[in-house]
Design a protein around this motif. Structure first.
Motif, short mmCIF file in Angstrom:
data_model
loop_
_atom_site.label_atom_id
_atom_site.label_comp_id
_atom_site.label_asym_id
_atom_site.label_seq_id
_atom_site.Cartn_x
_atom_site.Cartn_y
_atom_site.Cartn_z
N ARG A 1 24.04 24.67 7.10
CA ARG A 1 24.38 24.55 8.37
C ARG A 1 23.58 25.49 9.25
NH1 ARG A 1 29.68 23.05 7.22
NH2 ARG A 1 30.07 20.88 7.26
N PRO B 1 20.70 22.50 10.27
CA PRO B 1 21.74 21.70 10.62
C PRO B 1 21.68 20.10 10.66
CG PRO B 1 20.97 22.78 12.49
CD PRO B 1 20.20 23.46 11.29
N ALA C 1 22.48 19.36 6.95
CA ALA C 1 23.82 19.21 6.73
C ALA C 1 24.38 18.04 7.25
CB ALA C 1 24.36 20.45 7.50
N ASN C 2 23.93 17.71 8.37
CA ASN C 2 24.59 16.26 9.00
C ASN C 2 23.97 15.22 7.81
OD1 ASN C 2 25.52 17.35 11.25
ND2 ASN C 2 23.76 17.16 12.62
#
Length: 148
Positions: free
Chosen positions: A129, A133, A136-137
């Motif tokens: 993240r 990020p 990560a999503n």
């Protein structure tokens, strides 16, 4: 060129030094460019909990290596630093896992992408993240989807 995220962990010897050694080796490869590096975090062990805490980090790299070649380089780097595979999820001087390689979703005998447990492990997701990020999503959205 592909982008990949590698997660690094260690809990034996001098973990911070061994992770730094691994990152230096990764960055030194002529077909790998280091783009981002997370901060080092300390976390409780996962899977086998009766062992010292881990130091963990992640790096975002760009590479012309194929996924299996990147895996082989990571395994060779682990061996060079002193990793001996004795016990699954046991203590280790270094661990380098490929978490993602672009948006590739595969399952082979040697490699599963994205990493099948990444979304369950805060010690992976927190560094991911920090440096990516969006990745990560994507990992969280891949959770539970079958690999092909």
């Amino acid at each position: 060129m592909a982008r990949a995220i590698l997660a690094l962990g260690a809990n034996m010897g001098d973990p911070a030094h061994q992770i730094a050694q691994a990152i230096d080796a990764i960055a030194a490869h002529p077909q790998i460019s280091l783009l981002e590096q997370s901060t080092l975090i300390v976390s409780a062990p996962w899977g086998k909990t009766d062992q010292p805490q881990f130091h963990n980090s992640a790096v975002l790299v760009e590479t012309s290596l194929l996924p299996i070649d990147l895996l082989e380089y990571c395994l060779a780097t682990e061996a060079e630093i002193g990793r001996v595979r004795i016990e699954r999820w046991g203590p280790r001087v270094i661990d380098i896992d490929i978490i993602v390689y672009d948006d590739l979703v595969i399952t082979t005998e040697q490699l599963i992408l994205p990493h099948p447990y990444a979304h369950e492990r805060d010690f992976v997701m927190t560094p991911v993240r920090e440096i990516a990020p969006d990745v990560a999503n994507w990992l969280m959205n891949q959770a539970g989807r079958p690999s092909t």
